[in-house]
Scaffold this active site. Structure first.
Site, PDB file in Angstrom:
ATOM      1  N   TYR A  53       0.817  -1.217   0.000  1.00  0.00           N
ATOM      2  CA  TYR A  53       0.000   0.000   0.000  1.00  0.00           C
ATOM      3  C   TYR A  53       0.848   1.263   0.000  1.00  0.00           C
ATOM      4  O   TYR A  53       1.954   1.262   0.505  1.00  0.00           O
ATOM      5  CB  TYR A  53      -0.921   0.022   1.223  1.00  0.00           C
ATOM      6  CG  TYR A  53      -1.983  -1.052   1.224  1.00  0.00           C
ATOM      7  CD1 TYR A  53      -2.278  -1.795   0.093  1.00  0.00           C
ATOM      8  CD2 TYR A  53      -2.694  -1.341   2.390  1.00  0.00           C
ATOM      9  CE1 TYR A  53      -3.248  -2.788   0.116  1.00  0.00           C
ATOM     10  CE2 TYR A  53      -3.669  -2.326   2.412  1.00  0.00           C
ATOM     11  CZ  TYR A  53      -3.936  -3.048   1.279  1.00  0.00           C
ATOM     12  OH  TYR A  53      -4.894  -4.022   1.304  1.00  0.00           O
ATOM     13  N   SER A 238     -13.402  -5.281   0.288  1.00  0.00           N
ATOM     14  CA  SER A 238     -14.189  -4.725  -0.814  1.00  0.00           C
ATOM     15  C   SER A 238     -15.687  -4.876  -0.615  1.00  0.00           C
ATOM     16  O   SER A 238     -16.415  -5.260  -1.536  1.00  0.00           O
ATOM     17  CB  SER A 238     -13.771  -5.358  -2.148  1.00  0.00           C
ATOM     18  OG  SER A 238     -14.112  -4.519  -3.238  1.00  0.00           O
ATOM     19  N   LEU A 240     -17.880  -2.690  -0.585  1.00  0.00           N
ATOM     20  CA  LEU A 240     -18.591  -1.763  -1.470  1.00  0.00           C
ATOM     21  C   LEU A 240     -18.205  -1.964  -2.934  1.00  0.00           C
ATOM     22  O   LEU A 240     -18.533  -1.122  -3.777  1.00  0.00           O
ATOM     23  CB  LEU A 240     -18.321  -0.307  -1.064  1.00  0.00           C
ATOM     24  CG  LEU A 240     -18.781   0.091   0.334  1.00  0.00           C
ATOM     25  CD1 LEU A 240     -18.532   1.584   0.563  1.00  0.00           C
ATOM     26  CD2 LEU A 240     -20.254  -0.230   0.538  1.00  0.00           C
ATOM     27  N   GLY A 243     -16.505   0.837  -4.492  1.00  0.00           N
ATOM     28  CA  GLY A 243     -17.353   2.020  -4.614  1.00  0.00           C
ATOM     29  C   GLY A 243     -18.549   1.854  -5.532  1.00  0.00           C
ATOM     30  O   GLY A 243     -19.441   2.706  -5.550  1.00  0.00           O
ATOM     31  N   LEU A 245     -20.948  -0.153  -5.221  1.00  0.00           N
ATOM     32  CA  LEU A 245     -22.169  -0.378  -4.443  1.00  0.00           C
ATOM     33  C   LEU A 245     -22.535   0.833  -3.580  1.00  0.00           C
ATOM     34  O   LEU A 245     -23.331   0.720  -2.656  1.00  0.00           O
ATOM     35  CB  LEU A 245     -22.008  -1.631  -3.568  1.00  0.00           C
ATOM     36  CG  LEU A 245     -22.101  -2.953  -4.329  1.00  0.00           C
ATOM     37  CD1 LEU A 245     -21.636  -4.122  -3.473  1.00  0.00           C
ATOM     38  CD2 LEU A 245     -23.534  -3.192  -4.838  1.00  0.00           C
ATOM     39  N   THR A 246     -21.972   1.983  -3.907  1.00  0.00           N
ATOM     40  CA  THR A 246     -22.408   3.238  -3.268  1.00  0.00           C
ATOM     41  C   THR A 246     -23.461   3.952  -4.095  1.00  0.00           C
ATOM     42  O   THR A 246     -24.105   4.884  -3.619  1.00  0.00           O
ATOM     43  CB  THR A 246     -21.235   4.210  -3.070  1.00  0.00           C
ATOM     44  OG1 THR A 246     -20.771   4.654  -4.363  1.00  0.00           O
ATOM     45  CG2 THR A 246     -20.083   3.546  -2.317  1.00  0.00           C
ATOM     46  N   GLY A 247     -23.600   3.547  -5.350  1.00  0.00           N
ATOM     47  CA  GLY A 247     -24.526   4.215  -6.264  1.00  0.00           C
ATOM     48  C   GLY A 247     -23.913   5.339  -7.054  1.00  0.00           C
ATOM     49  O   GLY A 247     -24.547   5.860  -7.988  1.00  0.00           O
ATOM     50  N   LYS A 248     -22.669   5.716  -6.738  1.00  0.00           N
ATOM     51  CA  LYS A 248     -22.098   6.894  -7.407  1.00  0.00           C
ATOM     52  C   LYS A 248     -21.735   6.636  -8.870  1.00  0.00           C
ATOM     53  O   LYS A 248     -21.562   7.588  -9.642  1.00  0.00           O
ATOM     54  CB  LYS A 248     -20.883   7.412  -6.649  1.00  0.00           C
ATOM     55  CG  LYS A 248     -19.708   6.469  -6.554  1.00  0.00           C
ATOM     56  CD  LYS A 248     -18.628   7.074  -5.653  1.00  0.00           C
ATOM     57  CE  LYS A 248     -17.470   6.130  -5.421  1.00  0.00           C
ATOM     58  NZ  LYS A 248     -16.498   6.696  -4.453  1.00  0.00           N
TER      59      LYS A 248
END
Length: 350
Positions: A53, A238, A240, A243, A245-248
């Protein structure tokens, strides 16, 4: 926040684990410190990082995340209150980890990795030291919905699991690590590590860190039984779906500053029919009066076989919502609705 036993160990980890892979790329050190402060105020005691990372991996930023965590623990004087997890890379052609050569899961490379991580983290030991991905070539994530049309080529110098496990035995005896974990591993791999440990080769696997979310439930197919019977904890990453599954990203949106907009690394969640499945789950969340991110995290946080849900955030509001998922009352109605969609769409993003 609820604490759960990690495998067969004497460690108890929070239901939510704070993931750290954005620190040093999308997040500054100060922002990382603020996230850790807030998460620990909310009852989190578990941090997950890696020598790899931040993400995306680059030579010029590699190791920054561990350095930020080490500085935070030193400033707060709280090492004894942190369950700290990190990872060694598996086989990789990237040469910056080992100072100008590729890396494998052999003794010299693992010893090099642990000593560098300990120095960056400013600690004498790591509670859970994980193999980030296997030495052998397998489908990424280790749990595909289907295999390719040809058998994958095996490398001639594949490192035997027993050899790698023997090095981890050295690390435990030296006091540099407390427990061994796997990541992006298959059911065969988990059982091979367990079999070697039962032969007395090295430490027994305490955990596995694999992707698990609404659009990737492949862990349930074989690994759930393996890990339940063998008492190996799932640390789900993971939740989401990077990301999605955030809708963005619904309807093809690409918001400024979002990870997939910045780095174009969302291919795992951009496969054929994935967009329709993601939208179905996001709309389901809204039908229950919940933000998609809260709903998706709550699904993972409340599965009976998940020991800890590794959440990630680039802002404090995102972190607050992720932590709130532990307090959601996950109902049978919600699970039935999720399973109805899954029956129709399967696992489009393994």
């Amino acid at each position: 926040m609820q604490k759960r036993r990690l495998g067969r160990t004497d460690l108890f980890v929070s239901q939510i684990c704070l993931g750290t892979m954005t620190w040093g790329q999308q997040n500054t050190e100060a922002e990382g410190h603020a996230q850790m402060d807030y998460a620990f105020e909310r009852g989190v005691n578990f941090l997950d990082t890696a020598e790899l990372y931040p993400i995306p991996p680059k030579a010029e930023t590699q190791g920054h995340t561990e350095t930020y965590i080490g500085n935070w623990m030193k400033a707060r004087g709280n090492r004894d209150r942190v369950v700290l997890a990190s990872k060694v890379v598996g086989r990789t052609a990237n040469e910056w980890f080992r100072g100008g050569r590729p890396s494998k899961l052999v003794r010299a490379d693992i010893l090099d990795a642990i000593d560098k991580s300990l120095a960056r983290l400013q600690t004498d030991y790591i509670d859970l030291y994980q193999i980030h991905f296997p030495d052998r070539p397998i489908e990424w994530g280790a749990n595909p919905s289907r295999v390719g049309n040809a058998r994958a080529e095996r490398v001639v110098d594949e490192t035997p699991i027993a050899e790698t496990l023997g090095v981890f035995d050295e690390l435990v005896k030296a006091g540099k690590i407390r427990h061994l974990g796997l990541s992006n591993e298959s059911s065969w791999g988990v059982m091979r590590f367990i079999a070697e440990a039962e032969r007395g080769v090295g430490p027994r696997v305490a955990s596995i860190q694999n992707a698990y979310n609404l659009v990737n439930r492949t862990f349930e197919v074989n690994l759930t039984e393996v890990c339940d019977r063998e008492e190996v904890s799932l640390l789900a990453y993971s939740p989401l779906a990077q990301g999605y599954l955030t809708g963005k990203y619904d309807h093809g949106a690409r918001p400024e500053g979002a990870r997939s907009t910045l780095f174009n690394r969302g291919q795992r969640y951009e496969k054929p029919y994935a967009a329709e499945a993601l939208l179905a789950y996001n709309e389901l969340a809204r039908s229950f009066g919940m933000e998609p991110a809260l709903f998706a995290n709550a699904f993972v946080s409340h599965r009976w076989f998940v020991t800890s849900n590794i959440i990630g955030a680039t802002s404090l509001p995102q972190l607050e919502m992720a932590l709130d998922s532990a307090e959601v009352s996950w109902t049978e109605e919600m699970q039935t609705a999720v399973d109805d969609i899954h029956q129709r769409v399967g696992n489009p993003c393994p």
